[in-house]
Design an enzyme around this catalytic site. Structure first.
Site, PDB file in Angstrom:
ATOM      1  N   ASP A 203       0.838  -1.211   0.000  1.00  0.00           N
ATOM      2  CA  ASP A 203       0.000   0.000   0.000  1.00  0.00           C
ATOM      3  C   ASP A 203       0.874   1.262   0.000  1.00  0.00           C
ATOM      4  O   ASP A 203       0.654   2.180  -0.797  1.00  0.00           O
ATOM      5  CB  ASP A 203      -0.925  -0.034   1.225  1.00  0.00           C
ATOM      6  CG  ASP A 203      -1.761   1.225   1.357  1.00  0.00           C
ATOM      7  OD1 ASP A 203      -2.796   1.330   0.680  1.00  0.00           O
ATOM      8  OD2 ASP A 203      -1.364   2.115   2.139  1.00  0.00           O
ATOM      9  N   LYS A 207       1.326   4.165  -2.984  1.00  0.00           N
ATOM     10  CA  LYS A 207       1.190   5.609  -2.737  1.00  0.00           C
ATOM     11  C   LYS A 207       2.474   6.339  -3.150  1.00  0.00           C
ATOM     12  O   LYS A 207       2.413   7.432  -3.743  1.00  0.00           O
ATOM     13  CB  LYS A 207       0.887   5.864  -1.261  1.00  0.00           C
ATOM     14  CG  LYS A 207      -0.503   5.379  -0.862  1.00  0.00           C
ATOM     15  CD  LYS A 207      -0.630   5.336   0.650  1.00  0.00           C
ATOM     16  CE  LYS A 207      -2.027   4.928   1.091  1.00  0.00           C
ATOM     17  NZ  LYS A 207      -2.086   4.593   2.515  1.00  0.00           N
TER      18      LYS A 207
HETATM   19  N1  HSE Z   1      -4.921   1.085   4.607  1.00  0.00           N
HETATM   20  C1  HSE Z   1      -4.459   2.406   4.371  1.00  0.00           C
HETATM   21  C2  HSE Z   1      -3.560   2.827   5.497  1.00  0.00           C
HETATM   22  C3  HSE Z   1      -5.627   3.347   4.276  1.00  0.00           C
HETATM   23  O1  HSE Z   1      -3.555   2.173   6.541  1.00  0.00           O
HETATM   24  O2  HSE Z   1      -2.829   3.807   5.338  1.00  0.00           O
HETATM   25  C4  HSE Z   1      -5.221   4.734   3.874  1.00  0.00           C
HETATM   26  O3  HSE Z   1      -4.800   4.745   2.538  1.00  0.00           O
END
Ligand code: HSE
Ligand code: NAP
Length: 438
Positions: A203, A207
Protein backbone atom coordinates in the site's frame (compact mmCIF):
# COMPACT_ATOMS: atom_id res chain seq x y z
CA UNK A 1 -32.81 30.77 -9.10
CA UNK A 2 -30.96 28.02 -7.17
CA UNK A 3 -28.13 26.37 -9.10
CA UNK A 4 -28.65 22.86 -10.50
CA UNK A 5 -27.60 20.20 -8.00
CA UNK A 6 -24.58 18.04 -8.75
CA UNK A 7 -25.86 14.46 -8.77
CA UNK A 8 -23.45 11.76 -7.80
CA UNK A 9 -23.17 8.05 -7.21
CA UNK A 10 -21.07 6.59 -4.43
CA UNK A 11 -19.75 3.28 -5.75
CA UNK A 12 -18.82 1.45 -2.54
CA UNK A 13 -20.56 2.40 0.71
CA UNK A 14 -18.07 0.81 3.10
CA UNK A 15 -15.86 2.58 5.58
CA UNK A 16 -14.91 5.60 3.44
CA UNK A 17 -18.09 5.71 1.33
CA UNK A 18 -20.17 5.88 4.50
CA UNK A 19 -17.99 8.77 5.72
CA UNK A 20 -18.61 10.67 2.48
CA UNK A 21 -22.37 10.05 2.69
CA UNK A 22 -22.36 11.27 6.30
CA UNK A 23 -20.53 14.51 5.45
CA UNK A 24 -22.81 15.24 2.48
CA UNK A 25 -26.04 14.48 4.37
CA UNK A 26 -25.08 16.03 7.72
CA UNK A 27 -23.62 19.32 6.40
CA UNK A 28 -25.76 20.33 3.38
CA UNK A 29 -25.52 24.10 4.09
CA UNK A 30 -21.73 23.99 4.33
CA UNK A 31 -21.52 21.95 1.13
CA UNK A 32 -23.91 24.31 -0.69
CA UNK A 33 -21.88 27.32 0.40
CA UNK A 34 -18.53 25.82 -0.63
CA UNK A 35 -19.72 24.16 -3.86
CA UNK A 36 -22.13 26.89 -4.98
CA UNK A 37 -24.82 24.27 -5.59
CA UNK A 38 -26.38 21.34 -3.73
CA UNK A 39 -24.71 17.95 -3.99
CA UNK A 40 -27.13 15.02 -4.08
CA UNK A 41 -26.44 11.34 -3.66
CA UNK A 42 -28.55 9.73 -6.38
CA UNK A 43 -27.19 6.19 -6.02
CA UNK A 44 -24.97 4.26 -3.59
CA UNK A 45 -23.72 0.96 -4.98
CA UNK A 46 -22.89 -1.96 -2.69
CA UNK A 47 -22.40 -5.71 -2.97
CA UNK A 48 -24.74 -6.77 -0.19
CA UNK A 49 -28.08 -4.95 0.11
CA UNK A 50 -28.85 -6.70 3.41
CA UNK A 51 -25.80 -5.44 5.29
CA UNK A 52 -26.63 -2.85 7.96
CA UNK A 53 -25.30 0.63 7.13
CA UNK A 54 -24.16 3.38 9.45
CA UNK A 55 -25.86 6.09 7.40
CA UNK A 56 -29.48 6.58 6.35
CA UNK A 57 -30.16 7.33 2.69
CA UNK A 58 -33.50 7.98 0.98
CA UNK A 59 -35.39 4.93 -0.29
CA UNK A 60 -34.20 3.74 -3.69
CA UNK A 61 -30.70 5.19 -3.41
CA UNK A 62 -28.98 1.99 -2.24
CA UNK A 63 -28.49 -0.50 -5.08
CA UNK A 64 -26.33 -3.45 -6.04
CA UNK A 65 -26.70 -2.64 -9.73
CA UNK A 66 -23.78 -0.63 -11.14
CA UNK A 67 -25.62 -0.47 -14.49
CA UNK A 68 -28.16 1.86 -12.87
CA UNK A 69 -25.32 4.36 -12.46
CA UNK A 70 -23.69 3.80 -15.83
CA UNK A 71 -27.01 4.24 -17.67
CA UNK A 72 -28.23 7.28 -15.73
CA UNK A 73 -27.40 10.48 -17.69
CA UNK A 74 -28.28 12.62 -14.66
CA UNK A 75 -25.34 11.26 -12.66
CA UNK A 76 -22.38 13.55 -13.31
CA UNK A 77 -19.86 12.21 -10.83
CA UNK A 78 -19.05 8.69 -9.66
CA UNK A 79 -17.12 8.33 -6.41
CA UNK A 80 -15.28 5.01 -6.66
CA UNK A 81 -14.75 3.64 -3.15
CA UNK A 82 -15.03 -0.08 -3.71
CA UNK A 83 -11.26 -0.57 -3.67
CA UNK A 84 -9.01 -3.18 -5.25
CA UNK A 85 -8.12 -3.68 -8.90
CA UNK A 86 -10.94 -5.92 -10.18
CA UNK A 87 -13.71 -5.09 -10.89
CA UNK A 88 -12.82 -1.48 -9.96
CA UNK A 89 -10.73 -1.05 -13.15
CA UNK A 90 -13.47 -2.26 -15.47
CA UNK A 91 -16.14 -0.25 -13.59
CA UNK A 92 -14.08 2.94 -13.69
CA UNK A 93 -13.40 2.63 -17.43
CA UNK A 94 -17.09 2.12 -18.11
CA UNK A 95 -18.06 5.08 -15.92
CA UNK A 96 -15.61 7.31 -17.83
CA UNK A 97 -16.92 6.06 -21.17
CA UNK A 98 -20.44 6.86 -19.93
CA UNK A 99 -19.35 10.47 -19.33
CA UNK A 100 -18.95 10.53 -15.55
CA UNK A 101 -16.20 12.41 -13.79
CA UNK A 102 -14.48 10.29 -11.15
CA UNK A 103 -13.37 10.79 -7.58
CA UNK A 104 -11.38 7.89 -6.17
CA UNK A 105 -9.29 6.88 -3.16
CA UNK A 106 -8.03 3.75 -4.92
CA UNK A 107 -4.22 3.95 -4.89
CA UNK A 108 -3.85 0.31 -5.92
CA UNK A 109 -5.76 0.93 -9.12
CA UNK A 110 -4.07 4.26 -9.90
CA UNK A 111 -0.56 2.93 -9.29
CA UNK A 112 -1.02 -0.23 -11.32
CA UNK A 113 -3.36 1.02 -14.11
CA UNK A 114 -3.15 4.80 -13.88
CA UNK A 115 -1.88 5.22 -17.45
CA UNK A 116 -4.83 3.37 -18.98
CA UNK A 117 -7.38 5.12 -16.77
CA UNK A 118 -5.98 8.61 -17.34
CA UNK A 119 -5.84 8.01 -21.09
CA UNK A 120 -9.49 6.92 -21.03
CA UNK A 121 -10.42 10.05 -19.05
CA UNK A 122 -8.62 12.30 -21.53
CA UNK A 123 -10.20 10.55 -24.49
CA UNK A 124 -13.68 11.13 -23.06
CA UNK A 125 -12.84 14.64 -21.77
CA UNK A 126 -13.47 13.58 -18.19
CA UNK A 127 -11.70 14.42 -14.92
CA UNK A 128 -10.22 12.15 -12.26
CA UNK A 129 -9.65 13.41 -8.71
CA UNK A 130 -7.62 11.29 -6.31
CA UNK A 131 -6.60 13.41 -3.30
CA UNK A 132 -7.69 10.65 -0.89
CA UNK A 133 -5.54 8.01 -2.60
CA UNK A 134 -2.38 9.15 -0.79
CA UNK A 135 -2.08 9.96 2.92
CA UNK A 136 -5.83 10.08 3.70
CA UNK A 137 -6.82 13.53 4.95
CA UNK A 138 -3.50 15.26 4.15
CA UNK A 139 -3.80 17.40 0.98
CA UNK A 140 -0.58 15.99 -0.47
CA UNK A 141 -1.76 15.52 -4.06
CA UNK A 142 -2.61 19.23 -4.25
CA UNK A 143 0.71 20.06 -2.58
CA UNK A 144 2.88 18.04 -4.95
CA UNK A 145 0.74 18.59 -8.06
CA UNK A 146 0.08 22.31 -7.61
CA UNK A 147 1.58 24.10 -4.62
CA UNK A 148 5.17 22.98 -5.34
CA UNK A 149 4.90 23.91 -9.03
CA UNK A 150 7.82 26.35 -8.87
CA UNK A 151 10.14 23.58 -7.68
CA UNK A 152 11.83 20.48 -8.92
CA UNK A 153 11.17 18.19 -5.99
CA UNK A 154 14.45 16.49 -5.11
CA UNK A 155 13.37 14.29 -2.24
CA UNK A 156 10.36 12.83 -0.46
CA UNK A 157 10.54 11.06 2.88
CA UNK A 158 7.22 9.89 4.22
CA UNK A 159 5.12 7.70 6.43
CA UNK A 160 2.31 6.76 4.04
CA UNK A 161 0.51 3.88 5.73
CA UNK A 162 -1.68 4.50 8.77
CA UNK A 163 -2.18 0.84 9.65
CA UNK A 164 1.51 0.00 9.98
CA UNK A 165 2.24 3.26 11.77
CA UNK A 166 -0.55 2.44 14.21
CA UNK A 167 0.84 -1.09 14.77
CA UNK A 168 4.42 0.14 15.29
CA UNK A 169 3.22 2.86 17.69
CA UNK A 170 1.10 0.46 19.73
CA UNK A 171 3.98 -2.02 19.97
CA UNK A 172 6.46 0.70 20.98
CA UNK A 173 4.34 2.87 23.28
CA UNK A 174 1.84 0.39 24.74
CA UNK A 175 3.63 -2.93 24.53
CA UNK A 176 0.86 -4.45 22.38
CA UNK A 177 1.58 -7.55 20.34
CA UNK A 178 1.71 -7.27 16.55
CA UNK A 179 -1.48 -9.36 16.22
CA UNK A 180 -3.46 -7.29 18.75
CA UNK A 181 -2.43 -4.01 17.16
CA UNK A 182 -3.28 -5.23 13.64
CA UNK A 183 -6.73 -6.36 14.80
CA UNK A 184 -7.34 -2.92 16.34
CA UNK A 185 -6.24 -1.18 13.14
CA UNK A 186 -8.76 -3.31 11.24
CA UNK A 187 -11.53 -2.60 13.77
CA UNK A 188 -10.82 1.13 13.52
CA UNK A 189 -11.19 1.05 9.72
CA UNK A 190 -7.56 1.90 8.91
CA UNK A 191 -6.61 -1.32 7.14
CA UNK A 192 -7.27 -2.39 3.57
CA UNK A 193 -9.89 -5.09 2.95
CA UNK A 194 -6.83 -7.38 2.64
CA UNK A 195 -4.49 -6.08 5.39
CA UNK A 196 -1.57 -8.03 3.89
CA UNK A 197 -1.24 -5.09 1.51
CA UNK A 198 -0.68 -2.76 4.47
CA UNK A 199 1.77 -4.86 6.46
CA UNK A 200 3.90 -6.07 3.52
CA UNK A 201 4.50 -2.50 2.30
CA UNK A 202 2.48 -2.76 -0.95
CA UNK A 203 0.00 0.00 0.00
CA UNK A 204 2.78 2.46 0.89
CA UNK A 205 4.62 1.43 -2.29
CA UNK A 206 1.56 2.22 -4.41
CA UNK A 207 1.19 5.61 -2.74
CA UNK A 208 4.88 6.37 -3.26
CA UNK A 209 4.43 5.36 -6.91
CA UNK A 210 1.68 7.99 -7.28
CA UNK A 211 3.74 10.69 -5.55
CA UNK A 212 6.79 9.85 -7.69
CA UNK A 213 4.63 10.13 -10.79
CA UNK A 214 3.45 13.59 -9.74
CA UNK A 215 6.82 14.84 -8.52
CA UNK A 216 9.14 13.31 -11.13
CA UNK A 217 6.93 12.29 -14.06
CA UNK A 218 7.99 8.64 -13.79
CA UNK A 219 5.60 5.74 -14.30
CA UNK A 220 6.68 3.24 -11.69
CA UNK A 221 4.79 0.29 -10.27
CA UNK A 222 5.38 -0.90 -6.72
CA UNK A 223 7.02 -4.08 -8.07
CA UNK A 224 9.80 -2.02 -9.73
CA UNK A 225 11.55 -0.74 -6.61
CA UNK A 226 12.47 -2.09 -3.19
CA UNK A 227 9.31 -2.62 -1.11
CA UNK A 228 9.26 -4.49 2.19
CA UNK A 229 6.92 -4.28 5.15
CA UNK A 230 6.73 -4.71 8.89
CA UNK A 231 5.38 -8.27 8.79
CA UNK A 232 8.73 -9.86 9.65
CA UNK A 233 9.66 -7.41 12.42
CA UNK A 234 9.83 -8.70 15.97
CA UNK A 235 9.24 -6.82 19.18
CA UNK A 236 12.93 -7.32 19.99
CA UNK A 237 13.89 -5.22 16.92
CA UNK A 238 11.74 -2.35 18.18
CA UNK A 239 13.39 -2.66 21.61
CA UNK A 240 16.97 -2.87 20.27
CA UNK A 241 16.32 0.15 18.06
CA UNK A 242 14.94 2.06 21.06
CA UNK A 243 18.00 1.16 23.17
CA UNK A 244 20.19 2.56 20.38
CA UNK A 245 18.16 5.84 20.28
CA UNK A 246 16.04 5.04 17.21
CA UNK A 247 12.38 4.41 16.35
CA UNK A 248 11.38 2.02 13.57
CA UNK A 249 8.98 3.43 10.96
CA UNK A 250 7.80 2.14 7.59
CA UNK A 251 9.61 4.81 5.60
CA UNK A 252 8.79 5.61 1.98
CA UNK A 253 11.63 7.47 0.25
CA UNK A 254 12.41 8.78 -3.17
CA UNK A 255 15.35 11.02 -3.94
CA UNK A 256 16.76 12.51 -7.10
CA UNK A 257 20.49 11.94 -7.25
CA UNK A 258 22.59 12.80 -10.33
CA UNK A 259 19.53 12.51 -12.59
CA UNK A 260 18.48 9.11 -11.22
CA UNK A 261 15.81 8.20 -8.71
CA UNK A 262 16.45 6.08 -5.65
CA UNK A 263 13.16 4.76 -4.37
CA UNK A 264 12.22 2.42 -1.53
CA UNK A 265 9.62 1.51 1.07
CA UNK A 266 11.03 -0.40 4.03
CA UNK A 267 11.08 -0.47 7.82
CA UNK A 268 13.77 2.00 8.77
CA UNK A 269 15.46 3.12 11.97
CA UNK A 270 14.99 6.87 12.40
CA UNK A 271 16.72 8.81 15.19
CA UNK A 272 14.12 9.17 17.96
CA UNK A 273 14.50 12.97 18.09
CA UNK A 274 13.61 13.43 14.38
CA UNK A 275 10.06 14.69 13.60
CA UNK A 276 9.24 11.63 11.46
CA UNK A 277 10.06 9.33 14.40
CA UNK A 278 7.49 11.18 16.50
CA UNK A 279 4.57 10.64 14.12
CA UNK A 280 2.44 8.01 15.84
CA UNK A 281 -0.86 6.14 15.49
CA UNK A 282 -2.79 6.43 12.20
CA UNK A 283 -1.01 9.70 11.41
CA UNK A 284 1.03 10.05 8.23
CA UNK A 285 3.70 12.64 7.49
CA UNK A 286 5.45 13.75 4.34
CA UNK A 287 8.66 15.74 4.12
CA UNK A 288 9.08 17.29 0.68
CA UNK A 289 12.38 18.79 -0.41
CA UNK A 290 12.00 21.33 -3.23
CA UNK A 291 14.97 22.93 -4.97
CA UNK A 292 13.48 26.41 -4.46
CA UNK A 293 11.48 26.21 -1.24
CA UNK A 294 13.63 23.72 0.70
CA UNK A 295 11.89 21.43 3.17
CA UNK A 296 8.09 21.47 3.55
CA UNK A 297 6.35 19.25 6.06
CA UNK A 298 2.80 17.85 6.01
CA UNK A 299 1.20 15.75 8.72
CA UNK A 300 -2.28 14.52 9.63
CA UNK A 301 -4.51 11.49 9.78
CA UNK A 302 -3.54 9.17 6.95
CA UNK A 303 -6.29 6.59 7.39
CA UNK A 304 -9.77 6.30 8.84
CA UNK A 305 -13.31 7.05 7.78
CA UNK A 306 -13.74 10.79 8.23
CA UNK A 307 -10.18 11.97 7.44
CA UNK A 308 -10.31 10.09 4.13
CA UNK A 309 -13.89 11.20 3.47
CA UNK A 310 -12.74 14.80 4.08
CA UNK A 311 -10.35 14.54 1.12
CA UNK A 312 -12.93 12.77 -1.08
CA UNK A 313 -15.55 15.43 -0.33
CA UNK A 314 -13.13 18.25 -1.13
CA UNK A 315 -12.59 16.62 -4.54
CA UNK A 316 -16.37 16.44 -5.10
CA UNK A 317 -16.68 20.15 -4.24
CA UNK A 318 -13.79 20.95 -6.59
CA UNK A 319 -15.65 19.17 -9.38
CA UNK A 320 -18.91 20.96 -8.52
CA UNK A 321 -17.32 24.38 -8.89
CA UNK A 322 -15.23 23.41 -11.94
CA UNK A 323 -11.77 23.82 -10.39
CA UNK A 324 -10.85 20.13 -10.60
CA UNK A 325 -11.47 20.08 -14.35
CA UNK A 326 -8.90 22.85 -14.86
CA UNK A 327 -6.36 21.23 -12.57
CA UNK A 328 -6.72 17.81 -14.20
CA UNK A 329 -6.37 19.24 -17.70
CA UNK A 330 -2.98 20.66 -16.71
CA UNK A 331 -1.73 17.72 -14.68
CA UNK A 332 1.03 16.19 -16.74
CA UNK A 333 0.46 12.65 -15.62
CA UNK A 334 1.06 9.25 -17.09
CA UNK A 335 2.56 10.65 -20.25
CA UNK A 336 5.32 8.95 -22.24
CA UNK A 337 9.09 9.66 -21.93
CA UNK A 338 9.75 9.82 -18.21
CA UNK A 339 12.51 12.37 -17.56
CA UNK A 340 14.33 10.33 -14.90
CA UNK A 341 15.33 6.67 -14.64
CA UNK A 342 15.37 4.53 -11.52
CA UNK A 343 18.86 3.91 -10.12
CA UNK A 344 19.86 0.21 -9.99
CA UNK A 345 18.89 -1.18 -6.60
CA UNK A 346 22.38 -2.45 -5.77
CA UNK A 347 23.86 1.04 -6.04
CA UNK A 348 21.66 2.65 -3.38
CA UNK A 349 23.52 3.31 -0.14
CA UNK A 350 22.42 3.36 3.49
CA UNK A 351 23.51 2.58 6.99
CA UNK A 352 22.10 -0.72 8.25
CA UNK A 353 20.95 -2.40 11.46
CA UNK A 354 21.58 -6.16 11.60
CA UNK A 355 20.18 -8.56 14.16
CA UNK A 356 21.83 -11.96 13.87
CA UNK A 357 21.33 -15.09 15.88
CA UNK A 358 24.81 -16.59 16.42
CA UNK A 359 26.31 -19.52 18.27
CA UNK A 360 27.68 -18.56 21.66
CA UNK A 361 31.21 -19.94 21.22
CA UNK A 362 34.74 -18.63 20.65
CA UNK A 363 35.66 -16.83 17.40
CA UNK A 364 32.08 -16.28 16.16
CA UNK A 365 32.37 -12.49 16.47
CA UNK A 366 35.59 -12.62 14.43
CA UNK A 367 33.88 -14.73 11.71
CA UNK A 368 30.97 -12.29 11.41
CA UNK A 369 33.05 -9.11 11.43
CA UNK A 370 35.46 -10.82 9.00
CA UNK A 371 32.64 -11.37 6.49
CA UNK A 372 31.44 -7.78 6.81
CA UNK A 373 35.00 -6.43 6.56
CA UNK A 374 35.84 -8.48 3.46
CA UNK A 375 32.74 -6.97 1.80
CA UNK A 376 33.96 -3.47 2.60
CA UNK A 377 31.37 -2.86 5.32
CA UNK A 378 32.53 -0.78 8.24
CA UNK A 379 30.83 -1.14 11.63
CA UNK A 380 29.71 1.69 13.89
CA UNK A 381 28.33 -0.39 16.81
CA UNK A 382 28.31 -4.03 17.79
CA UNK A 383 26.36 -5.31 20.80
CA UNK A 384 26.05 -8.79 22.18
CA UNK A 385 23.73 -8.71 25.20
CA UNK A 386 25.21 -10.61 28.14
CA UNK A 387 24.32 -14.34 27.93
CA UNK A 388 24.29 -17.02 30.63
CA UNK A 389 27.51 -19.03 31.11
CA UNK A 390 27.69 -21.83 28.51
CA UNK A 391 27.56 -25.37 29.91
CA UNK A 392 30.28 -27.10 27.86
CA UNK A 393 28.91 -30.55 28.78
CA UNK A 394 25.41 -29.81 27.37
CA UNK A 395 24.94 -31.01 23.76
CA UNK A 396 23.59 -28.17 21.57
CA UNK A 397 25.46 -24.89 21.33
CA UNK A 398 23.18 -22.07 22.57
CA UNK A 399 22.59 -19.00 20.41
CA UNK A 400 22.70 -15.33 21.33
CA UNK A 401 21.55 -12.21 19.49
CA UNK A 402 24.19 -10.01 17.89
CA UNK A 403 23.21 -6.42 17.06
CA UNK A 404 25.34 -4.57 14.52
CA UNK A 405 25.02 -1.03 13.16
CA UNK A 406 27.05 -0.38 10.02
CA UNK A 407 28.41 2.76 8.47
CA UNK A 408 27.03 3.69 5.05
CA UNK A 409 27.41 0.93 2.48
CA UNK A 410 25.81 -0.09 -0.81
CA UNK A 411 22.87 -2.49 -1.05
CA UNK A 412 25.10 -4.59 -3.35
CA UNK A 413 27.85 -4.95 -0.69
CA UNK A 414 25.26 -5.80 1.93
CA UNK A 415 23.68 -8.47 -0.29
CA UNK A 416 27.12 -10.02 -0.91
CA UNK A 417 27.84 -10.01 2.85
CA UNK A 418 24.46 -11.65 3.53
CA UNK A 419 25.30 -14.43 1.06
CA UNK A 420 28.61 -15.01 2.91
CA UNK A 421 26.85 -14.97 6.31
CA UNK A 422 24.51 -17.68 4.98
CA UNK A 423 27.58 -19.89 4.54
CA UNK A 424 28.69 -19.52 8.18
CA UNK A 425 27.52 -22.43 10.35
CA UNK A 426 27.75 -20.14 13.38
CA UNK A 427 25.07 -17.77 12.04
CA UNK A 428 21.54 -19.12 12.36
CA UNK A 429 18.17 -18.02 11.01
CA UNK A 430 16.30 -15.76 11.18
CA UNK A 431 18.25 -12.63 10.42
CA UNK A 432 16.85 -9.09 10.45
CA UNK A 433 18.37 -6.38 8.25
CA UNK A 434 16.89 -2.88 8.41
CA UNK A 435 17.91 0.40 6.84
CA UNK A 436 18.96 3.30 9.07
CA UNK A 437 17.99 6.82 7.99
CA UNK A 438 20.63 9.57 8.09
N1 HSE B 1 -4.92 1.08 4.61
C1 HSE B 1 -4.46 2.41 4.37
C2 HSE B 1 -3.56 2.83 5.50
C3 HSE B 1 -5.63 3.35 4.28
O1 HSE B 1 -3.56 2.17 6.54
O2 HSE B 1 -2.83 3.81 5.34
C4 HSE B 1 -5.22 4.73 3.87
O3 HSE B 1 -4.80 4.75 2.54
P1 NAP C 1 -14.51 -1.14 2.43
O1 NAP C 1 -14.90 -0.73 3.80
O2 NAP C 1 -14.08 -2.54 2.19
O3 NAP C 1 -15.73 -0.78 1.47
C1 NAP C 1 -15.82 -1.23 0.16
C2 NAP C 1 -17.25 -0.97 -0.36
O4 NAP C 1 -17.31 -1.32 -1.73
C3 NAP C 1 -18.33 -1.78 0.36
O5 NAP C 1 -19.49 -1.02 0.54
C4 NAP C 1 -18.62 -2.93 -0.61
O6 NAP C 1 -19.94 -3.39 -0.55
C5 NAP C 1 -18.38 -2.24 -1.94
N1 NAP C 1 -17.97 -3.17 -2.98
C6 NAP C 1 -16.82 -3.89 -3.02
N2 NAP C 1 -16.80 -4.63 -4.13
C7 NAP C 1 -17.93 -4.35 -4.80
C8 NAP C 1 -18.50 -4.81 -6.01
N3 NAP C 1 -17.87 -5.70 -6.77
N4 NAP C 1 -19.69 -4.31 -6.40
C9 NAP C 1 -20.35 -3.40 -5.63
N5 NAP C 1 -19.87 -2.93 -4.47
C10 NAP C 1 -18.68 -3.41 -4.07
O7 NAP C 1 -13.30 -0.24 1.91
P2 NAP C 1 -12.85 1.20 2.43
O8 NAP C 1 -11.96 1.05 3.62
O9 NAP C 1 -14.01 2.10 2.50
O10 NAP C 1 -11.88 1.66 1.24
C11 NAP C 1 -12.40 2.08 0.01
C12 NAP C 1 -11.26 2.63 -0.86
O11 NAP C 1 -10.66 3.73 -0.18
C13 NAP C 1 -10.13 1.64 -1.13
O12 NAP C 1 -9.61 1.89 -2.42
C14 NAP C 1 -9.09 2.01 -0.09
O13 NAP C 1 -7.78 1.68 -0.48
C15 NAP C 1 -9.26 3.51 -0.06
N6 NAP C 1 -8.82 4.19 1.16
C16 NAP C 1 -9.22 3.71 2.37
C17 NAP C 1 -8.83 4.39 3.51
C18 NAP C 1 -9.23 3.92 4.88
O14 NAP C 1 -8.79 4.52 5.87
N7 NAP C 1 -10.03 2.87 4.99
C19 NAP C 1 -8.04 5.54 3.42
C20 NAP C 1 -7.66 5.99 2.14
C21 NAP C 1 -8.05 5.30 1.03
P3 NAP C 1 -20.53 -4.10 0.77
O15 NAP C 1 -20.57 -3.02 1.82
O16 NAP C 1 -21.89 -4.57 0.39
O17 NAP C 1 -19.57 -5.20 1.11
Amino acid sequence: MPAEPLQLAIVGLGNVGTGVAKILTEHPERILQRAGRPIEIRRAVVRDLNKSRDVTLPAGVLTNDIESVIRDPNIHVAVELMGGIHPAREVMLRLLEAGKDIVTANKALLCEHGDEIFECARKHKRTICFEAAVAGGIPIIAAVGQSMAANQIIGIQAILNGTTNYILSEMLLRGQSYGEALQQAQDLGYAEADPTLDVNGTDAGQKLGILAQLAFGVKVKSSEFHVSGIDKLERTDIQHAKDLGYTIKLLARVSLNKGRLEMSVRPTLIRADRPLAQVHGPFNAILLDGDVVGNVWYSGRGAGQLPTASAVTADIIDLAIGRAQLTFAHLDLWRETPPFALAPLNESTSRYFLRLSVEDRPNVLAEVTGVLGRNGISLSTIIQPEAPEVDATAGAIPTVPLIIMTHRTSAGSLAAAERDLDRLASVRSPRMVLAVAD
